[in-house]
Design an enzyme around this catalytic site. Structure first.
Site, PDB file in Angstrom:
ATOM      1  N   ASP A  48       0.840  -1.206   0.000  1.00 14.83           N
ATOM      2  CA  ASP A  48       0.000   0.000   0.000  1.00 14.83           C
ATOM      3  C   ASP A  48       0.874   1.255   0.000  1.00 14.83           C
ATOM      4  O   ASP A  48       0.362   2.374  -0.089  1.00 14.83           O
ATOM      5  CB  ASP A  48      -1.020   0.004   1.145  1.00 14.83           C
ATOM      6  CG  ASP A  48      -0.367   0.080   2.514  1.00 14.83           C
ATOM      7  OD1 ASP A  48       0.871  -0.020   2.602  1.00 14.83           O
ATOM      8  OD2 ASP A  48      -1.105   0.242   3.512  1.00 14.83           O
ATOM      9  N   SER A  49       2.199   1.066   0.045  1.00 18.93           N
ATOM     10  CA  SER A  49       3.107   2.198  -0.163  1.00 18.93           C
ATOM     11  C   SER A  49       2.861   2.826  -1.539  1.00 18.93           C
ATOM     12  O   SER A  49       3.311   3.940  -1.800  1.00 18.93           O
ATOM     13  CB  SER A  49       4.576   1.765  -0.017  1.00 18.93           C
ATOM     14  OG  SER A  49       4.854   0.643  -0.829  1.00 18.93           O
ATOM     15  N   ASP A  87      -1.159  -6.395  -0.231  1.00 17.59           N
ATOM     16  CA  ASP A  87      -1.091  -5.703   1.062  1.00 17.59           C
ATOM     17  C   ASP A  87      -2.475  -5.172   1.416  1.00 17.59           C
ATOM     18  O   ASP A  87      -3.066  -4.403   0.646  1.00 17.59           O
ATOM     19  CB  ASP A  87      -0.099  -4.530   0.902  1.00 17.59           C
ATOM     20  CG  ASP A  87       0.453  -4.058   2.216  1.00 17.59           C
ATOM     21  OD1 ASP A  87       0.230  -4.718   3.243  1.00 17.59           O
ATOM     22  OD2 ASP A  87       1.161  -3.027   2.210  1.00 17.59           O
ATOM     23  N   LYS A 117      -0.800  -9.584   3.141  1.00 14.38           N
ATOM     24  CA  LYS A 117      -0.053  -9.098   4.303  1.00 14.38           C
ATOM     25  C   LYS A 117      -0.938  -8.109   5.056  1.00 14.38           C
ATOM     26  O   LYS A 117      -1.682  -7.348   4.433  1.00 14.38           O
ATOM     27  CB  LYS A 117       1.229  -8.387   3.863  1.00 14.38           C
ATOM     28  CG  LYS A 117       1.964  -7.707   5.020  1.00 14.38           C
ATOM     29  CD  LYS A 117       3.292  -7.115   4.598  1.00 14.38           C
ATOM     30  CE  LYS A 117       3.193  -5.701   4.062  1.00 14.38           C
ATOM     31  NZ  LYS A 117       2.605  -4.712   4.991  1.00 14.38           N
ATOM     32  N   GLU A 119      -0.858  -5.493   8.805  1.00 19.31           N
ATOM     33  CA  GLU A 119      -0.011  -4.910   9.850  1.00 19.31           C
ATOM     34  C   GLU A 119      -0.592  -5.203  11.231  1.00 19.31           C
ATOM     35  O   GLU A 119      -1.804  -5.245  11.398  1.00 19.31           O
ATOM     36  CB  GLU A 119       0.074  -3.381   9.658  1.00 19.31           C
ATOM     37  CG  GLU A 119       0.709  -2.982   8.345  1.00 19.31           C
ATOM     38  CD  GLU A 119       0.834  -1.464   8.174  1.00 19.31           C
ATOM     39  OE1 GLU A 119       0.542  -0.711   9.133  1.00 19.31           O
ATOM     40  OE2 GLU A 119       1.232  -1.031   7.079  1.00 19.31           O
ATOM     41  N   GLU A 186       9.842  -4.463   9.979  1.00 24.42           N
ATOM     42  CA  GLU A 186      10.280  -3.204   9.369  1.00 24.42           C
ATOM     43  C   GLU A 186      10.907  -2.309  10.426  1.00 24.42           C
ATOM     44  O   GLU A 186      10.259  -1.978  11.446  1.00 24.42           O
ATOM     45  CB  GLU A 186       9.083  -2.488   8.710  1.00 24.42           C
ATOM     46  CG  GLU A 186       9.483  -1.157   8.073  1.00 24.42           C
ATOM     47  CD  GLU A 186       8.391  -0.526   7.220  1.00 24.42           C
ATOM     48  OE1 GLU A 186       7.357  -1.170   6.976  1.00 24.42           O
ATOM     49  OE2 GLU A 186       8.590   0.628   6.798  1.00 24.42           O
TER      50      GLU A 186
END
Ligand code: KIV
Length: 286
Positions: A48-49, A87, A117, A119, A186
């Site tokens: 999602d960056s 993501d 993925k 978070e 990260e």
């Protein structure tokens, strides 16, 4: 197109068991994905960056599921044999287990991903269990988790005190126990990453967390200077695509203004008799 065998979970676990580091990059579209596949990368994350690197937002928070599916599907077309992870964007899994399963399922059904993925640590355990129970592999993400950047106090090293680091160690164990197939760390200290890797039975991927992990991740745009706002210290630049493209564009502008481009070999004519006839037809109408 490369003829390599499709990367699967057993392939990734076998590499981990044999101490062969896993290679992973974040990328977002077909031409990048094509290059990544040719280079033999094991895992691709459509992160999602992309909200920042592709769409120009200041954070990842505005990214939607539609954005992610569009890009994940394009990446899949370029990487048929790479292990592809979608993501989960902000608010696609935070609200409930049900929304998490439905959105994770979209990555599999609409973009042919191999897994997703998300978070978070102990607070997302029920989400991880629900998604895994639906048959979808999950990669966890701990340390600097950009969707929570505001509560983390900015883009900075996480787990610097023993107490904070212990929380990351406990979160990693909780994710693994919930069925996560891998965990991305990260921007956590090298020693914390090493400790988690030693104790884990699933691959631990490092992004800015040192060499003592099962594999490494970098963001494509950081590797090649394609994000104009900043390059994080943890990212290594492997090429100057920004310079190559910038120089090329300046040359194009100069050549158009200087009437150098297009050269004769880049355009096409018709036979002279056809052209004369065309002129006659046009003139007849005037
Ligand atoms: O979105 C992304 O690219 C990521 C990486 C920073 C791990 O989540």
């Amino acid at each position: 197109m490369s003829e390599r065998k499709k990367v699967s979970l057993p392939v990734l676990f076998d590499k981990m068991a044999r101490g062969i580091p896993l290679t992973m990059v974040t990328c977002y579209d077909y031409p990048m994905a094509y290059l990544v596949e040719q280079a033999g990368i094991d895992i691709v994350l459509v992160g999602d960056s992309l909200g920042m690197t592709i769409l120009g937002y200041d954070s990842t928070l505005p990214v939607t599921m539609s954005d992610m599916i569009r890009h994940a599907a394009a990446v899949r077309r370029g990487t048929p044999n790479t292990w592809l992870i979608g993501d989960m964007p902000y608010m696609s899994y935070q609200a409930s287990d049900e929304s998490a399963v439905l959105n994770a399922g979209r990555f599999m059904a609409e973009a042919a991903c191999d897994g997703i993925k998300l978070e978070g640590g102990q607070e997302v355990v029920s989400r991880v269990k629900a998604i895994v129970a639906a048959g979808i592999p999950v990669m966890g993400h701990l340390g600097l988790t950009p969707q929570s950047v505001s509560s983390l106090g900015g883009f900075r090293l996480q787990g610097k005190s023993a107490k904070q680091a212990k929380k990351i160690v406990d979160d990693a164990r909780a994710l693994e126990d919930a069925g996560a197939m891998a965990i991305l760390l990260e921007l956590v200290p090298d020693q914390v990453c090493e400790l988690i890797t030693e104790r884990a039975k699933v691959p631990i991927i490092s992004l800015g967390s040192g060499p003592n992990a099962s594999g490494q991740l970098l963001i494509f745009h950081d590797m090649f200077g394609l994000y104009p706002k900043f390059t994080p210290k943890m990212a290594k630049k492997y090429g100057d695509a920004d310079k190559v493209i910038g120089d090329g564009l300046k040359q194009y502008v100069a050549e158009v203004i200087g009437k150098v481009f297009p050269e004769p070999e880049r355009y096409f004519g018709i036979k002279d008799e056809e052209y004369q006839e065309l002129r006659r037809l046009v003139a007849a109408e005037e």
